[in-house]
Design a protein around this motif. Structure first.
Motif, PDB file in Angstrom:
ATOM      1  N   GLU A 181       0.828  -1.203   0.000  1.00  0.00           N
ATOM      2  CA  GLU A 181       0.000   0.000   0.000  1.00  0.00           C
ATOM      3  C   GLU A 181       0.865   1.257   0.000  1.00  0.00           C
ATOM      4  N   ALA A 182       1.877   1.254   0.880  1.00  0.00           N
ATOM      5  CA  ALA A 182       2.766   2.423   0.949  1.00  0.00           C
ATOM      6  C   ALA A 182       3.449   2.639  -0.394  1.00  0.00           C
ATOM      7  N   ILE A 183       3.875   1.530  -1.010  1.00  0.00           N
ATOM      8  CA  ILE A 183       4.570   1.641  -2.291  1.00  0.00           C
ATOM      9  C   ILE A 183       3.624   2.159  -3.373  1.00  0.00           C
ATOM     10  N   PHE A 184       2.392   1.658  -3.358  1.00  0.00           N
ATOM     11  CA  PHE A 184       1.395   2.146  -4.320  1.00  0.00           C
ATOM     12  C   PHE A 184       1.228   3.664  -4.197  1.00  0.00           C
ATOM     13  N   LEU A 185       1.012   4.101  -2.952  1.00  0.00           N
ATOM     14  CA  LEU A 185       0.775   5.528  -2.725  1.00  0.00           C
ATOM     15  C   LEU A 185       1.955   6.350  -3.235  1.00  0.00           C
ATOM     16  N   ALA A 186       3.170   5.884  -2.903  1.00  0.00           N
ATOM     17  CA  ALA A 186       4.364   6.644  -3.290  1.00  0.00           C
ATOM     18  C   ALA A 186       4.570   6.603  -4.793  1.00  0.00           C
ATOM     19  N   VAL A 215      13.761   6.289  -5.469  1.00  0.00           N
ATOM     20  CA  VAL A 215      14.115   6.562  -4.077  1.00  0.00           C
ATOM     21  C   VAL A 215      12.857   6.825  -3.239  1.00  0.00           C
ATOM     22  N   VAL A 216      11.930   7.621  -3.798  1.00  0.00           N
ATOM     23  CA  VAL A 216      10.700   7.920  -3.055  1.00  0.00           C
ATOM     24  C   VAL A 216       9.913   6.635  -2.818  1.00  0.00           C
ATOM     25  N   THR A 217       9.787   5.813  -3.859  1.00  0.00           N
ATOM     26  CA  THR A 217       9.009   4.586  -3.739  1.00  0.00           C
ATOM     27  C   THR A 217       9.661   3.618  -2.759  1.00  0.00           C
ATOM     28  N   ALA A 218      10.987   3.495  -2.872  1.00  0.00           N
ATOM     29  CA  ALA A 218      11.679   2.570  -1.972  1.00  0.00           C
ATOM     30  C   ALA A 218      11.611   3.061  -0.526  1.00  0.00           C
ATOM     31  N   SER A 219      11.749   4.387  -0.336  1.00  0.00           N
ATOM     32  CA  SER A 219      11.676   4.904   1.035  1.00  0.00           C
ATOM     33  C   SER A 219      10.290   4.675   1.615  1.00  0.00           C
ATOM     34  N   ALA A 220       9.272   4.836   0.753  1.00  0.00           N
ATOM     35  CA  ALA A 220       7.908   4.595   1.226  1.00  0.00           C
ATOM     36  C   ALA A 220       7.756   3.145   1.652  1.00  0.00           C
ATOM     37  N   LEU A 244      10.052   1.244   2.739  1.00  0.00           N
ATOM     38  CA  LEU A 244      10.796   1.085   3.983  1.00  0.00           C
ATOM     39  C   LEU A 244      10.002   1.652   5.162  1.00  0.00           C
ATOM     40  N   LEU A 245       9.432   2.867   4.932  1.00  0.00           N
ATOM     41  CA  LEU A 245       8.618   3.491   5.984  1.00  0.00           C
ATOM     42  C   LEU A 245       7.376   2.651   6.253  1.00  0.00           C
ATOM     43  N   ALA A 265       3.366  -1.620   9.101  1.00  0.00           N
ATOM     44  CA  ALA A 265       3.265  -3.063   8.868  1.00  0.00           C
ATOM     45  C   ALA A 265       3.589  -3.836  10.142  1.00  0.00           C
ATOM     46  N   LEU A 266       4.656  -3.403  10.831  1.00  0.00           N
ATOM     47  CA  LEU A 266       5.032  -4.121  12.048  1.00  0.00           C
ATOM     48  C   LEU A 266       4.008  -3.871  13.156  1.00  0.00           C
TER      49      LEU A 266
END
Lengths: 233, 420
Positions: free
Chosen positions: B341-346, B391-396, B398-399, B404-405
């Motif tokens: 989801e985070a990756i999609f948004l980013a 970078v933005v997508t990968a950081s998202a 990661l964030l 998730a945790l």
């Protein structure tokens, strides 16, 4: 050989005293068991243990010949995906999926379960349609509409179809009728039993309503098998 | 596959708030990529203020100062170079062409540049583009003047208008050479270089307006002589400010520079324009770097908004997670779902942001080039955009581990029970 065997199982939530201790509990393949479990009797915990979401600190829980305690978390998840169906009291469905997608979801997560459907010659949607029809949901328009448009009774029947698809070995129903009125409750119970039988699935039906127990092969009181249950005075 | 579909369906179900998050990411990426484009384009344009000139020669000073006053018309030459030195330079065998530059006068705040018509032939900018005339022609007569596009626009001058030049370079001068008016014979096309703000006259013209002013202030002679009287005088310049030099063989520029720098008759300096301009950009470009750093932080804000939106959704989605667990999803599914989801948004947000940058470039490039002389059109879709996207997508992603945790923790604690 029984489908499910619990032996000297003890469970404690982290940093708490032991909460559940069951010396022995069994379900035979295809057996319909009524489990009476008032709140506080450890009902949710027991279901968590059986479904492999929780793992006991002591004792043995074997399902279909496998000791769940010896399986990894991922393997227990696969057992649940393939061979168990769960119906909750309420909010069983993912609000963002259509009725059809909700029913076929377990087959998406387990290839073995999908294969059981497709080896019978049907595709997933046909099987889902058949189950929904058996459960009285025939309106084609309903199948692809969001689940939020459904009444509670309809939602519970969709959840039952999802639990039943791919003929899992065990259906766990956790108070599935307590949100329904009497008529809907009786109809739902009858359908669930009938379809479990048709699929050859064992059924573990949990309720605090003793009156429902007559229709089952066997009746078990959790407060009696769990030696640590707080027995109401 | 199923997970991606689930993540997508779940986001779509919450598309209202998801859209806001995507918007925040898009705007932050738009800002960053936009600033970066502007920065690189303006550096490109700046460094291409002059091209094709191999050396700039003037009286000994620093290379930066020589280029600053010769090309950017900033500051004044501390000393000039004599006409004799200029002739020596122009006569050298390795010198293909020279263009003299004489500064020191102004017109309503615009620099007057004394030069020759060779200027229009040899001055190139931005990959060898010529300075071209929008109207009219180069100066021919002593009292002809050519003005840059910016001067024409600002002062609303047309061909044939008469203007007077003043001594000194302040915006308002008390000492005007207004007894010797000039006629506009040419207006240049916009170049995006300091030429746009310049007033160009011939070298003799510079001498002419200073007849009687040799002391720096008007002598009685300045007012007695008429414009036509001045034509009779010898108007060969004695001193010029600097000279643009093209060499016959660019590979021998070090030798030519050394010859100039060691010229025994006068202390001269030869500077390579590109090198000096790069040094100037080191100073000027700091603002761009600062801006880029700020917009980098804005991206961080955009990423945090992803984090916030997913974290706040978790509470209402505990049930969803329990259902997923019940139908056989493992903890790793839950983790991956939220990371997806985070990756999609980013990914969607940054794609929109980068797309918007190009849309804006397409729409605003002509205006930008005309107004600021910065060629945005040169900035094609490049690796920088891909790097920002990645970078933005990968950081998202990661964030995304944080919610998730958290969801994993919830789901392990909840088990199969659904808390109402």
């Amino acid at each position: 050989m029984s489908l499910l065997t619990l032996k000297d199982v003890e469970f404690a939530w982290p940093n708490s005293a032991p909460f559940l201790n069951i010396a022995s509990f069994e379900i035979a393949p295809g057996e319909h068991v009524f489990l009476k479990g008032p709140s506080g009797s450890g009902k949710s915990t027991l279901l968590g243990l059986i479904s492999g979401v929780l793992s006991a600190q002591k004792g043995e829980i074997s399902f279909d010949g496998q000791d769940l305690a010896k399986l990894s978390g991922g393997a227990r998840d696969r057992v649940r995906a393939t061979d168990m169906g769960v119906v909750f009291q309420l909010f069983n469905l993912l609000p963002y999926l259509s009725v059809m997608s909700n029913v076929t979801l377990p087959c998406k997560l387990s290839a073995a379960r999908r294969n059981r459907v497709t080896n019978g010659g049907d595709d997933l949607e046909t099987e889902a349609r058949r189950l929904l029809e058996r459960l009285g949901l025939t309106d084609e328009k309903l199948l692809n509409s969001p689940v939020t448009n459904l009444s509670v009774g309809q939602q519970q029947r969709v959840a039952a179809a999802r639990a039943l698809i791919g003929a899992p070995k065990l259906i766990i129903a956790d108070e599935p009728t307590s949100a329904l009125d009497t008529r809907a409750r009786d109809a739902f119970l009858a359908l669930l039993k009938e379809e479990s039988e048709h699929a050859g699935s064992a059924l573990l039906f949990v309720s605090h309503d003793d009156g429902l127990g007559d229709a089952f092969h066997r009746r078990v009181d959790l407060t009696q098998i769990n030696t640590l249950a707080e027995v109401p005075a | 596959m199923t997970l991606l579909a689930l993540a997508w369906a779940s986001l779509w179900n919450r598309r209202g708030s998801a859209l806001l998050t995507i918007l925040a990411v898009a705007v932050s990426v738009l800002l960053f990529v936009g600033v970066d484009k502007l920065r690189t384009s303006s550096e490109e344009s700046f460094s291409q203020t002059i091209s094709g000139t191999d050396m700039i020669v003037g009286a000994r000073t620093s290379p930066v100062s020589l280029v600053l006053f010769s090309i950017f018309h900033i500051g004044d030459p501390a000393a000039g170079m004599t006409w004799e030195s200029y002739e020596w330079l122009a006569d050298r065998e390795d010198v293909a062409w020279t263009v003299p530059i004489s500064l020191g006068d102004s017109h309503l705040g615009h620099r007057v540049v004394g030069t020759t018509t060779d200027f229009f032939e040899h001055y190139k900018y931005r990959d060898g583009q010529d300075v071209t005339f929008a109207e009219g022609t180069a100066f021919d007569d002593l009292y002809d003047v050519v003005i840059g596009a910016g001067v024409a626009e600002e002062l609303e001058y047309a061909l044939g208008d008469e203007i007077t030049l003043s001594h000194g370079t302040g915006p308002v001068s008390f000492q005007s050479h207004d007894n010797r008016p000039f006629t506009i014979t040419g207006i240049l096309n916009p170049t995006g270089t300091p030429i746009d703000g310049s007033v160009l006259v011939s070298l003799p013209a510079i001498e002419a307006i200073h007849v009687g002013w040799q002391s720096g202030a008007p002598s009685p002679l300045a007012n007695i002589l008429t414009a036509d009287d001045v034509r009779q005088l010898d108007l060969t310049p004695h001193v010029i400010s600097s000279a643009l030099v093209g060499l016959t063989d660019r590979r021998r520029s070090l030798l030519a520079m050394r010859a100039v720098n060691t010229y025994p008759e006068e202390a001269l300096l030869a500077a390579r324009p590109a090198q000096a301009i790069a040094e100037i950009w080191e100073l000027v470009g700091v603002a761009g770097k600062a801006l880029l750093a700020v917009s980098g932080f804005v991206i961080v804000v955009g990423l945090v908004s992803i984090l916030t939106s997913i974290l706040t959704s978790l509470r209402e989605r505990r049930r969803e997670m329990a259902v997923l667990r019940a139908v056989g999803a493992g903890p790793h599914h839950i983790v991956l779902l939220l990371i997806c989801e985070a990756i999609f948004l980013a990914a969607i947000g940054s794609a929109i942001g980068i797309g918007l940058v190009y849309l804006m470039i397409a729409l605003a490039a002509p205006m930008f080039e005309a107004q600021f002389g910065i060629a945005l059109a040169q900035s094609e879709f490049g690796s920088t955009d891909m790097i920002v996207f990645a970078v933005v997508t990968a950081s998202a992603g990661l964030l995304g581990l944080i919610p998730a945790l958290q969801a994993l923790k919830n789901s392990l604690a909840d088990g199969l029970s659904i808390k109402l």
